[in-house]
Design a protein around this motif. Sequence first.
Motif, PDB file in Angstrom:
ATOM      1  N   TYR B 671       0.805  -1.224   0.000  1.00  0.00           N
ATOM      2  CA  TYR B 671       0.000   0.000   0.000  1.00  0.00           C
ATOM      3  C   TYR B 671       0.829   1.261   0.000  1.00  0.00           C
ATOM      4  O   TYR B 671       0.317   2.352   0.104  1.00  0.00           O
ATOM      5  N   GLN B 672       2.104   1.089  -0.060  1.00  0.00           N
ATOM      6  CA  GLN B 672       2.947   2.270  -0.023  1.00  0.00           C
ATOM      7  C   GLN B 672       2.899   2.998  -1.350  1.00  0.00           C
ATOM      8  O   GLN B 672       3.208   2.421  -2.377  1.00  0.00           O
ATOM      9  N   THR B 673       2.503   4.186  -1.277  1.00  0.00           N
ATOM     10  CA  THR B 673       2.475   4.982  -2.494  1.00  0.00           C
ATOM     11  C   THR B 673       2.994   6.364  -2.166  1.00  0.00           C
ATOM     12  O   THR B 673       2.968   6.779  -1.015  1.00  0.00           O
ATOM     13  N   PHE B 717       5.089  -2.524  14.851  1.00  0.00           N
ATOM     14  CA  PHE B 717       4.287  -2.968  13.718  1.00  0.00           C
ATOM     15  C   PHE B 717       3.565  -1.790  13.083  1.00  0.00           C
ATOM     16  O   PHE B 717       3.623  -1.559  11.880  1.00  0.00           O
ATOM     17  N   LEU B 718       2.908  -1.030  13.915  1.00  0.00           N
ATOM     18  CA  LEU B 718       2.095   0.057  13.389  1.00  0.00           C
ATOM     19  C   LEU B 718       2.922   1.228  12.883  1.00  0.00           C
ATOM     20  O   LEU B 718       2.434   2.046  12.107  1.00  0.00           O
ATOM     21  N   SER B 719       4.160   1.286  13.308  1.00  0.00           N
ATOM     22  CA  SER B 719       4.966   2.404  12.846  1.00  0.00           C
ATOM     23  C   SER B 719       5.271   2.288  11.360  1.00  0.00           C
ATOM     24  O   SER B 719       5.783   3.209  10.753  1.00  0.00           O
ATOM     25  N   MET B 720       4.958   1.150  10.781  1.00  0.00           N
ATOM     26  CA  MET B 720       5.217   0.956   9.356  1.00  0.00           C
ATOM     27  C   MET B 720       3.985   1.273   8.512  1.00  0.00           C
ATOM     28  O   MET B 720       3.927   0.943   7.332  1.00  0.00           O
ATOM     29  N   LEU B 721       2.996   1.845   9.130  1.00  0.00           N
ATOM     30  CA  LEU B 721       1.731   2.055   8.425  1.00  0.00           C
ATOM     31  C   LEU B 721       1.836   2.922   7.179  1.00  0.00           C
ATOM     32  O   LEU B 721       2.739   3.715   7.013  1.00  0.00           O
ATOM     33  N   ASP B 722       0.838   2.757   6.361  1.00  0.00           N
ATOM     34  CA  ASP B 722       0.766   3.520   5.122  1.00  0.00           C
ATOM     35  C   ASP B 722      -0.259   4.637   5.270  1.00  0.00           C
ATOM     36  O   ASP B 722      -0.761   4.902   6.349  1.00  0.00           O
ATOM     37  N   PHE B 723      -0.577   5.202   4.174  1.00  0.00           N
ATOM     38  CA  PHE B 723      -1.572   6.271   4.141  1.00  0.00           C
ATOM     39  C   PHE B 723      -2.852   5.921   4.857  1.00  0.00           C
ATOM     40  O   PHE B 723      -3.390   6.660   5.646  1.00  0.00           O
ATOM     41  N   VAL B 724      -3.293   4.750   4.509  1.00  0.00           N
ATOM     42  CA  VAL B 724      -4.604   4.373   4.985  1.00  0.00           C
ATOM     43  C   VAL B 724      -4.538   3.902   6.421  1.00  0.00           C
ATOM     44  O   VAL B 724      -5.502   3.958   7.157  1.00  0.00           O
TER      45      VAL B 724
END
Lengths: 291, 1046
Positions: B671-673, B717-724
């Motif tokens: 999901y990385q954009t 884990f969550l520190s790698m989150l994407d936009f969404v």
Amino acid sequence: MRLSRAEYKDIVRATEQLRPTRQCMKILKDRFPNHSQSTLLSIFSLEYQKRTKRTISRHHAADVVESHYQRYLNEAKARPAAPVLLEMANEVDLSPALMGRLILDRFLQDVSGEMHSKAVLNSMLKEPSLIPDQVLANNIYQCTINDCCYGPLVDCIKHAIGQEHEVLLRDKLKERNLSFLDENKLRTMGYDKTPDIILEVPIAVEGHIVHWIESKASFGDDYSHRTYLNEQFWSYWNRFGPGLVIYWYGFIGELDCQRDRGILLKDCFPTDIVTLCHTSHQQSPEKEDND
Amino acid sequence: ILRCKRGNRFVSFLLNFLREQSSPALAHGTPAKTPNRPRPAAQTGGLSERRACRSAGSATTSRSSSRVQLFSPSSSVSPGAESDAAGQLSGVSAFSSPSFSTTWNPASRPSGSDRRHGQRVSLGDFMTSPPDMQPSPFQSQKSRKKNMALGAQGRGGRGSQHSDEMGFWDTGSKKPGRGGGHSRSREQLSPPSTLNFNNLEDFPPVGSSPISISKPSRRINPTPVSAERPRSKPKTCFTSTPFTKLSSPPMGAEVLDGSMRVGSPLSLQEERELLKREKSKRAQQPAASSPCLSSLEPCTPPKTGVLGGAKVTPELQTLCPERSKVTFTPELDLLAELYCACISENLVPNIFLELFFVMQLLTSMSPPSNDAEEQESFSTTNSVHNCVYFAVTVLENQFQLVAHLDKGALRLLAENERVASFSPALRDLLIQAQGKSSAKLSPSVSTFIHSVPFQPDTDNRSNFGNDKAFHTFKKQRDVFYEALREWEDLHNEPGWNFDASLGGRIRGMMNQLTSAGNHSHFARLFLKQLVQMCKGPRMSGAPGEPPDADLLEMLGADGLGRLKRLEERLIQPHGIVGPCPPPSFPGHQEFFRDFIQTASCCQLNQHLQDSLCQQLLQLDEVSILSPSASIKEEDEDGDMEQQDEKQRFSSVLLLARLLAKFLGFISFLPYQTSERPSREIQEASVALVPVLDVCAVLDNSVRRRRTILTVPWLVEFLSMLDFVGPLLLCYRTLFMCRRLQLRRCADVCYLNKLLLVSVLGWLFHDCIPLVDQQLLYFCCPFLSEFRKLLAAFVSGSTAKSGGIIRKITPTSAELKDTPIANRSQQKLQGELEQAFFHNQPPSLRRTVEFVAERVGSNSVKHMKATLVSELMDRGEKILRDKLKSLNFNTSKLNESICALLCDAGLEALERKPELEKCFFCCAVLIRREWKIRFDRVMKALGSPDSVNVSGAEVDPIAQDRPVGPKKKPGSERAMICPPGCDHSAALPSDVLIEMKELLSIAVGPRTEAELPAGSQIKALLHRARDTLACRKVRRRRRRNCNVFFF
């Protein structure tokens, strides 16, 4: 024996014009009296193999084979007792054993058509008395017996040397009371890559941890070391950690540069060995059993 | 009250207020004001790491923005953010602002190789950087004056600031902007009547605009975030965002909605212009980053020299904060009390951010002296006196928190003259606390890198479906390590590119894996290697730089670690990133991350993900301290078992964090954009369930009271989150948890709490304790920022007097054969042991430990029951006799008898060679038993000397080393040699060679001289016979020899 690259190059240069015969080996020995004969032979043999790899194709061309064969036939007819084939090989700078093979192969084509098998060829090389043509048999035998780099006899000797050094290594390990698994054992356990020895309890050689030992009964030159690194040593490291390679016939000193990455080179069984020992640690009385 | 919803708003208002009030003071070149400064070396590294965690070309704007968004309230307020407009301009430096509310500007990010280059800032760079790029705090004082005038005209005009290249580093240059901003700020602060929090134009989310008014912060987003911004008012908007509203902890979805917005409504054209200028500026100065760094590093040695005292403005010296000049004392006290309550109750978004802010106040340099405009306002904290007073008051109040900082920071605080002059009591407390602090900043660096051992149980042929799979995997393993070695060797070289160099091989490998169906095997290898190389705390210290062999030999691994730290200190002097750095993949982690990206293999990713998930859930179930033990956690010398437990916990925790980070990375990778996804895509992804049911895990953990383990890894884990990501339920849940957590923390030990608070704080704009200080610092390296800030202050204020800032204890390099031989022997033994267990299944270690423990304890029991008990009786008899006869000095008597018994014991042992190794143990045992016996006798006799006489008591913490199971020397098959054979026969190869030689002579061609004598031939035949007879030398392959004997 650990040679500097310069020393090694000297020797290589001296081998350039030599033929793989006992006479040439003598020349080499006389030139480098301080080096052991096996080291010299090993270096020469490696160099000669490189030379052969470079040139062999030109001897394998059909027309060349044919002209060699015809020349042999002519000369053997003229001088049946002379070492015709051996002289020819030295003249064109091809290993006598390989020349013998070439000619025998061609000869068999005439005798039994295209259909002769490799096995037959090989057995005749090993056992020239099987060759139906007496003169050719003599010539072939002269070639294989006089060649110190190629041929069934050399293969046999090399194999024996390799085995002997593995035995020697195992004996040394037993002498030191070091427990190990050898190649055969490893293979039965299903290891995908098997060094000659895996130490069940690692040791430290000259301060470097050693998990495995590979015995090489040859001289370690650039080419062979690189090949071994890629095909064997790094693979061992990848599976068993740091280890030791023994080039019994010496190596180029400069190649021993991967010690800190886990590959240590020696030219003999090491003397500076530290084993895991327990005398330095004391038992604490604290952990007394209360139950 | 503070906790209710309104309270939340109040808190954010308070925080903003404080920052706004103090911004003048902070804006003025405090040498400590480092957070504003771009810190190119380390920072860029961080940035690009972060960026690199996304697919190569993509920007992480997403994450940074979302992170920011959520927490923008507090963060954006922080003075640093505003003050460094130009810093933000660079995009790179943006992260350095303490506000962390930075926009990540993909365009301006350095390329991978640039970054590496940038990181390699050497001391030399500092020395050679052009002087004008090295404004010292003192220079900045000067230029501030200059710029003040400038600012008068140019107020708020960005142009003037940008045109001044130095303005970027020069804190003074911000002044102009601030002046203008101030009035603006007031406008902004009174919110429009139709306040709509969801309106992005009204509330540009990203901290870009903080209240700050005081200085225009130039957030630049080169790609327009949205085409139409009808209401955008560039000049004001980008400088000031009403922060207050957003600041209320974003509990509601509304806030989250707005979260994606990044950047200020600066017109695109202008942005481009700025970027261009910035770019050319950088281009002109290849080493620009280092000078920038150094410019603010009054403490780098060369710098101190260069500056001398020449540029020190008198102003600086006169501006010593004084207790007597503090105004508004009652108000300040009240403020401090409120503020502390917020911190104690953890109502602030990130307590360390607040602590950092307080430290900044403490170290602020000059007041906005004589600035009439500033003075007019009701400013409680805008004079340096007031700032320091406030800071000291807060520190006093929050001493419990402060006391958990590392020694260095505590020392610096205690030595801070301002603390001393404002509150001697605090200083004394700090000095005391120093003694207790065990937190270390740089854990030792392990230089020992292993491969994953081949275990027949899991790796041999029977574990593969077919031969092809087995052999393919054999090759894959080697290719993998080859890539790893190559990366280690080359990744720091300029111009080296992961994908270009290794991409082909890695993708080829993936193809083969796919055709052989070997992904699970490879995933296992990959993860094991990852854990091996990266699990240790910051083992990464010096990624990929194999230690110099000579150095290593000279210093030992230990000394080398110290040397590395020294190098770090010299190379990256006080890179202050602020307490909230972006997530990164330090050291070897980078290799694994790049590998995953380059391989880009969905099957592999799935296997990795599944395996990571499974391992994490297992780890999460690991039993941790019994509740009783955890309460004693502060007790540093808790008994051995407790220490073991702690160690186990920290190893589990570190492992879980590592795995979780990679799980997060892989899960969110698709999901990385670089651009924010369209609404439809966003909505669709929100509906998806993430690979890990964070809510359930968390819920379970809270119920079982194991958040201390769970939360830190969830945070990774969550520190790698994407936009969404931030829109996902789990993220919000964790956020709630934060609140929840902290409230129930009362019963958890303080350090545990601290860790949770700090990791959460880090994630949400934004670290962990079973936890000792060391672990806390491992997990939250950013805590060292406090020390750096304080050190920067010291260096700043003492530089003028030529004060030396860095305390570097010289290490002497001893040559290898000197007395360290002994130590290195010990080290070698340690390595050998480690190496032995490394290649064995873990069960072996457990077994060995068990056996050693049993053998040890049984021997001790045995010895005690026999020898020792005998000796004790003898000793008691002697003691009683002596006591009867004379009035002895009991303590002396005690010692002499003890010595006597020890001797007797050892003597007894000497008669039993098998007990030779028990000497030491026996002595200890005798001493201990004797103490007990002595005390008992004395007590029985009613003597007051009974206790504590035997101070000689030794309690060795000797570890029992397991006695490895002795393997019987390789019992090979029996060799049957003829009777009397001494195995001295010639080697077969020698015989063969001789025969060949002889034959070749026989077959000819030959010379007459070569012809052998008959005896020679006979001797050779004898040798051949002997060799054939001796089984030992002959061994296998006898048939090979047949060729000679046709």
